[in-house]
Write an enzyme that holds these catalytic residues in place. Structure first.
Site, PDB file in Angstrom:
ATOM      1  N   LYS A  49       0.815  -1.212   0.000  1.00  0.00           N
ATOM      2  CA  LYS A  49       0.000   0.000   0.000  1.00  0.00           C
ATOM      3  C   LYS A  49       0.848   1.261   0.000  1.00  0.00           C
ATOM      4  O   LYS A  49       0.353   2.334  -0.297  1.00  0.00           O
ATOM      5  CB  LYS A  49      -1.031  -0.027   1.134  1.00  0.00           C
ATOM      6  CG  LYS A  49      -0.589   0.374   2.491  1.00  0.00           C
ATOM      7  CD  LYS A  49      -1.848   0.563   3.377  1.00  0.00           C
ATOM      8  CE  LYS A  49      -1.463   0.695   4.827  1.00  0.00           C
ATOM      9  NZ  LYS A  49      -2.619   0.917   5.694  1.00  0.00           N
ATOM     10  N   GLN A  61      14.779  -1.824  14.864  1.00  0.00           N
ATOM     11  CA  GLN A  61      16.131  -1.439  15.303  1.00  0.00           C
ATOM     12  C   GLN A  61      16.874  -2.623  15.900  1.00  0.00           C
ATOM     13  O   GLN A  61      18.087  -2.653  15.899  1.00  0.00           O
ATOM     14  CB  GLN A  61      16.035  -0.366  16.399  1.00  0.00           C
ATOM     15  CG  GLN A  61      15.511   0.956  15.918  1.00  0.00           C
ATOM     16  CD  GLN A  61      15.413   1.948  17.070  1.00  0.00           C
ATOM     17  OE1 GLN A  61      15.723   1.634  18.206  1.00  0.00           O
ATOM     18  NE2 GLN A  61      14.983   3.152  16.757  1.00  0.00           N
ATOM     19  N   ASP A 221      -4.929  -3.837   7.760  1.00  0.00           N
ATOM     20  CA  ASP A 221      -5.836  -3.975   6.605  1.00  0.00           C
ATOM     21  C   ASP A 221      -6.019  -5.422   6.161  1.00  0.00           C
ATOM     22  O   ASP A 221      -7.118  -5.843   5.829  1.00  0.00           O
ATOM     23  CB  ASP A 221      -5.303  -3.153   5.426  1.00  0.00           C
ATOM     24  CG  ASP A 221      -5.083  -1.702   5.804  1.00  0.00           C
ATOM     25  OD1 ASP A 221      -5.959  -1.144   6.480  1.00  0.00           O
ATOM     26  OD2 ASP A 221      -4.018  -1.150   5.450  1.00  0.00           O
ATOM     27  N   HIS A 242       5.822  -0.583  24.452  1.00  0.00           N
ATOM     28  CA  HIS A 242       7.162  -0.202  24.891  1.00  0.00           C
ATOM     29  C   HIS A 242       6.985   0.890  25.931  1.00  0.00           C
ATOM     30  O   HIS A 242       6.225   1.828  25.719  1.00  0.00           O
ATOM     31  CB  HIS A 242       7.993   0.289  23.710  1.00  0.00           C
ATOM     32  CG  HIS A 242       9.444   0.395  24.040  1.00  0.00           C
ATOM     33  ND1 HIS A 242       9.943   1.443  24.766  1.00  0.00           N
ATOM     34  CD2 HIS A 242      10.484  -0.436  23.802  1.00  0.00           C
ATOM     35  CE1 HIS A 242      11.237   1.256  24.948  1.00  0.00           C
ATOM     36  NE2 HIS A 242      11.593   0.126  24.376  1.00  0.00           N
ATOM     37  N   ARG A 288      10.278  -4.345  33.339  1.00  0.00           N
ATOM     38  CA  ARG A 288       9.726  -3.512  32.282  1.00  0.00           C
ATOM     39  C   ARG A 288       8.213  -3.278  32.409  1.00  0.00           C
ATOM     40  O   ARG A 288       7.732  -2.153  32.268  1.00  0.00           O
ATOM     41  CB  ARG A 288      10.044  -4.212  30.954  1.00  0.00           C
ATOM     42  CG  ARG A 288       9.571  -3.505  29.742  1.00  0.00           C
ATOM     43  CD  ARG A 288      10.026  -4.327  28.555  1.00  0.00           C
ATOM     44  NE  ARG A 288       9.493  -3.744  27.323  1.00  0.00           N
ATOM     45  CZ  ARG A 288      10.006  -3.970  26.141  1.00  0.00           C
ATOM     46  NH1 ARG A 288      11.054  -4.743  26.014  1.00  0.00           N
ATOM     47  NH2 ARG A 288       9.481  -3.431  25.071  1.00  0.00           N
ATOM     48  N   HIS A 349       3.615  -1.362  20.444  1.00  0.00           N
ATOM     49  CA  HIS A 349       4.829  -1.723  19.729  1.00  0.00           C
ATOM     50  C   HIS A 349       4.609  -2.919  18.807  1.00  0.00           C
ATOM     51  O   HIS A 349       5.068  -2.934  17.673  1.00  0.00           O
ATOM     52  CB  HIS A 349       5.899  -2.046  20.765  1.00  0.00           C
ATOM     53  CG  HIS A 349       7.264  -2.201  20.202  1.00  0.00           C
ATOM     54  ND1 HIS A 349       7.782  -1.319  19.278  1.00  0.00           N
ATOM     55  CD2 HIS A 349       8.221  -3.121  20.434  1.00  0.00           C
ATOM     56  CE1 HIS A 349       9.011  -1.702  18.965  1.00  0.00           C
ATOM     57  NE2 HIS A 349       9.297  -2.801  19.640  1.00  0.00           N
ATOM     58  N   ARG A 384       5.855 -11.146  23.524  1.00  0.00           N
ATOM     59  CA  ARG A 384       6.843 -11.474  22.500  1.00  0.00           C
ATOM     60  C   ARG A 384       8.267 -11.228  23.008  1.00  0.00           C
ATOM     61  O   ARG A 384       8.550 -10.211  23.629  1.00  0.00           O
ATOM     62  CB  ARG A 384       6.589 -10.612  21.264  1.00  0.00           C
ATOM     63  CG  ARG A 384       7.507 -10.868  20.090  1.00  0.00           C
ATOM     64  CD  ARG A 384       7.327  -9.781  19.068  1.00  0.00           C
ATOM     65  NE  ARG A 384       7.675  -8.499  19.653  1.00  0.00           N
ATOM     66  CZ  ARG A 384       8.784  -7.811  19.338  1.00  0.00           C
ATOM     67  NH1 ARG A 384       9.627  -8.293  18.462  1.00  0.00           N
ATOM     68  NH2 ARG A 384       9.040  -6.654  19.913  1.00  0.00           N
TER      69      ARG A 384
END
Lengths: 542, 301
Positions: A49, A61, A221, A242, A288, A349, A384
């Site tokens: 797209k 990154q 989509d 994040h 975290r 994220h 994840r």
């Protein structure tokens, strides 16, 4: 609610007809890999797209995880992923992911990816959750760029693969639960593409949040199109945030690495209070998820939409040397981090859920495949592990590519008549420029994104989710307006995924991995998946 | 009394030109008098390279058989002949021939915990420390793995190949359940749990480290942790403590005891050394064929 969902986003009056074997939607790592694999045997049409290299992969990154001999083993990689995933992973698929990782790396190398090396071989980085160094990178933090660049070159050179950019996947056409084609639209023209197989590699839906590290166009989509065609989705409530992304009205979510806190960065609320000290004994170095939730609570309690990360007590020379990217990025937006506090906000994220697939990317619709972030293979469980998503794209991209090509040669694929009946009459609301009020539309979209960030964010509860669902279904879900504008379609897809994700979050009355419910803070003893399709949301106990 | 018998064994050993090999799971006294203590792989290598005329194998039956396969000219003694291995007994040579007919394309790899007759039917032998390496070294896409289904699962997690498991398992390791692990983890959330790959798949998946006894030993030596929870036969605590006096070890479950490994006593070692029996001898026809499988393993690792 879902039963009134239209089957198609838009039915064009006129469409140009074309034919191919396999349509691959998405130009990130999963789509490029699948296309290369299909192109070996079949004609493939790769639909994007945007234009190269715009995709989520490009912004990765981190790197790509693979347990390479002799110092590492797939078993260790498997265990680290399982642990990070709160033991909620699909072990059969995870086994494939980790044991086929080394051959996925070989595939990338053969296709021109040049991973960083040092004198001992590949230069392997370590990331949170991995017990050993196992992350391969390209040019340091440019892994995503390196992958896209190399694979794009191969795809463009492949005679069997045709690439169309700036083209939107409107819908997937099916007949008796078999894929028959797709509806595409480029700038001005609709296309009715006849094909036997479709591979969805359109990424996730992090873009449904106002605070996201994903590009704005990440609106799910492909997932939405598959849903409309009848595919089953799962785990849509598991969204990874994040804790500290750079917050600036003009800067798309740029990650402020956790290493900044590791070097002594201090979190402050707008009144300057170091709030982490009252939350956890380790302060900013707490786990975290604890940090992320504390920031989220702080934001919810005040008028402000962000908190600050303070590194002004560190020397400028040190900051410039230790965090060159962060330093220059913030400076570009007018924040000199050696003098000013950095505005940060938890940001969506990665979306763990998606279209349910088996180990070959096969979905519940014959001829429809899904790979990468768009798919839900279950490998990530409830959280994840860093650098596993690029790997998933390659490992399952390769498998789905082979399977889709095989399917085209088989007898079960649908042949013969098409199913799309073009609209006979001009839709009264469509194609009229006046009906597309851009500022109003933009405002509505921002509103939905903000609602999602507020109610479907890091900390959820029943009251908020019910509120969100009500707003989504009453005001927004199916705008009467029927416009052929792709921004409008993206918005529709966004609404659908917001609704399904919020609904799944509502019925998951427990906290597990990235899904945290303040009204149910403990995990349930049963492991349950919430599976959504056009009939509704169903509980599947594993 | 104990020291006297130990002295006597030492003397006899010299007289008969014997070497004493003891498995990590043997009782402490036996480990103390042994020339070498290790896992079955270390010991099989020691057996192959030893210059001594007599090998006293303090372990279980299949280990003595393996020593005899590797050194057919030597006298191999198993001080207690009934020290068997229930895992090895789950499969016979006939079973291997039968499963081969069902998967004609597949190679057969046997865990060293199997009889000489079973080894003779296999393409390669392996131990827990080199199972993955051995499986990956074969050109076949499918590998029948016998007899331990838990180790087969461990191997399948580490290879791209299709693993067809046999149904056997080690009773001792299989007794440890995931609930046992959870209970311990709740009590000691920060202490690493180290388990043997013969444990159940779910235990292996949730443990912090998986490896044979040598791998566990190496992990402990290198680790900066001070406490460890050990998920293998309790005999292993002794060499761990001996080689790491500053560290602490706890057994994952009290169920981790192998009665067969506890059968050999100092007295038995003394008598068997004195009388040079019971000797373990593998018939030459079988030994030759089994040697091929064992050599394949030694070649790879």
């Amino acid at each position: 609610m879902l039963d009134t969902l239209p089957r198609y986003l838009y039915i064009p009056q006129d469409a140009k007809q074309e034919e191919t074997d396999v349509v691959i939607a998405g130009g990130g790592i999963a789509g490029l890999t699948a296309a290369l694999q299909c192109g070996r045997h079949k004609r493939a049409l790769l639909v994007m797209k945007n234009t190269f290299p715009e995709c989520n992969t490009y912004y990765a990154q981190g790197g790509i995880a693979a347990a390479l001999p002799p110092h590492d083993s797939p078993m260790e990689h498997f265990k680290d992923t399982l642990r990070a995933g709160n033991y909620f992973c699909n072990k059969k698929h995870l086994k494939i992911l980790t044991s086929e990782a080394p051959s996925a790396i070989d595939f990338l190398i053969k296709n021109g990816v040049k991973f960083d090396k040092d004198r001992d071989g590949f230069s392997l980085a370590r990331e949170g959750g991995h017990y050993t160094r196992r992350i391969l990178r390209v040019n340091g933090d440019g892994t995503g760029q390196g992958l896209v660049k190399a694979l794009k070159k191969c795809v463009l050179h492949d005679q069997n693969i045709k690439v169309v950019q700036n083209t939107f996947l409107v819908d997937i056409l099916t007949k008796d639960n078999h894929v028959t084609g797709v509806i595409l639209k480029d700038k001005n023209t609709f296309y009715d593409i006849k094909c036997q197989a479709v591979i969805i590699a359109t990424g996730g839906y992090g873009g449904i949040f106002s605070n996201t590290t994903n590009p704005q166009y990440t609106t799910g989509d492909g997932i939405a199109a598959a849903f409309r065609a009848g595919a089953q989705l799962s785990d849509l409530e598991f969204i990874q945030f994040h804790p500290t992304a750079f917050h600036h009205p003009k800067a798309p979510g740029f990650l402020i690495s956790e290493a900044v806190r590791g070097e002594g960065g201090v979190l402050r609320n707008p009144s300057g209070e170091r709030f982490m000290l009252k939350v956890h004994q380790d302060g900013e170095l707490a786990p975290r998820d604890v940090v992320a939730r504390a920031i989220f609570k702080e934001i919810s309690a005040t008028e402000y939409n962000h908190v600050y990360l303070d590194v002004t007590h560190l020397a400028k020379e040190f900051l410039e040397k230790r965090f060159p990217q962060i330093f220059s990025h913030c400076l570009q937006y007018g924040v000199d981090i050696s003098k000013e506090w950095i505005p940060v906000v938890p940001s969506a994220h990665y979306t763990i859920g998606g279209i349910i697939t088996d180990s070959d990317g096969t979905t519940t619709i014959n001829g429809l495949y899904a790979v990468g972030e768009a798919a839900c293979t279950g490998v990530h469980g409830a959280n994840r592990l860093a650098s596993n998503s690029l790997l998933e794209g390659v490992v399952f991209g390769l498998r789905a590519g082979i399977k889709a090509a095989e399917y085209c040669s088989g007898k079960q694929s649908a042949k013969g008549t098409r199913c799309l009946k073009l609209a006979k009459e001009k839709n009264p609301a469509s194609n009229s420029p006046a009906s597309f009020n851009e500022p109003l539309f933009y405002k509505k979209m921002q509103h939905v994104k903000q609602l999602n960030s507020k109610y479907l964010g890091l900390v959820r509860n029943e009251r908020d989710l019910l509120k969100l669902l009500r707003i989504l279904s009453e005001n927004c879900l199916y705008l009467k307006l029927n416009s052929p504008d792709t921004r409008f379609w993206e918005f529709q897809n966004m609404l659908l995924l917001s609704y399904l994700s919020a609904y799944s979050a509502l019925v998951r009355k427990e906290s597990r991995g990235v899904h945290y419910r303040s009204d149910y803070p403990e995990p349930n003893s049963l492991k349950i998946h919430y599976v959504a399709d056009r009939q509704g949301i169903e509980e599947v106990i594993i | 009394m104990k020291s006297e018998i130990k002295e006597a064994i030492k003397k006899l050993k010299k007289e008969k030109d014997a070497v004493i090999l003891a498995h990590n799971y043997q009782i402490e006294d036996i480990q103390d008098i042994a020339d070498f203590v290790g896992d079955s792989y270390d010991l099989s290598k020691k057996a192959a390279s030893s210059q001594a005329d007599v090998i006293v194998f303090c372990g279980v039956y299949f280990m003595a058989e393996t020593a005899s396969i590797l050194s057919p000219q030597k006298i191999v003694i198993l001080p207690e002949k009934t020290a068997g291995c229930p895992l090895a007994d789950t499969i016979e040579a006939e079973d291997v021939r039968e499963i081969r007919t069902r998967h004609p394309e597949a190679a057969v790899v046997c865990y060293v915990n199997s009889s000489a007759a079973v080894k003779a039917e296999c393409d390669a032998c392996c131990t827990s420390s080199n199972a993955v390496k051995v499986v990956n070294s074969l050109p076949h896409k499918e590998v029948i793995f016998v007899p331990d289904k838990n180790l087969a699962n461990y191997v399948s997690l580490n290879t791209i190949k299709e693993i067809i498991p046999w149904k056997g398992c080690c009773n001792t390791h299989h007794r440890v359940t995931i609930e046992d692990l959870w209970k311990v983890r709740e009590l000691y959330p920060d202490t690493p749990i180290l388990v043997h790959p013969e444990c159940r798949p779910e235990v292996v998946e949730e443990a912090d480290f998986v490896g044979g006894t040598t791998a566990i030993m190496n992990f402990v030596k290198k680790s900066c942790h001070e406490k460890f929870i050990i998920g293998t036969e309790m005999g292993m605590l002794y060499p761990l403590q001996k080689q790491n006096p500053d560290k602490e070890f706890f057994l994952l479950s009290q169920k981790l005891i192998c009665p067969n490994m506890k059968k050999i006593s100092l007295e038995q070692v003394y008598h068997s050394l004195k009388n040079l029996e019971p000797q373990i001898k593998v018939p030459p026809g079988i030994a030759e064929k089994a040697l091929k499988a064992v050599n394949k393993m030694l070649e790879v690792s």
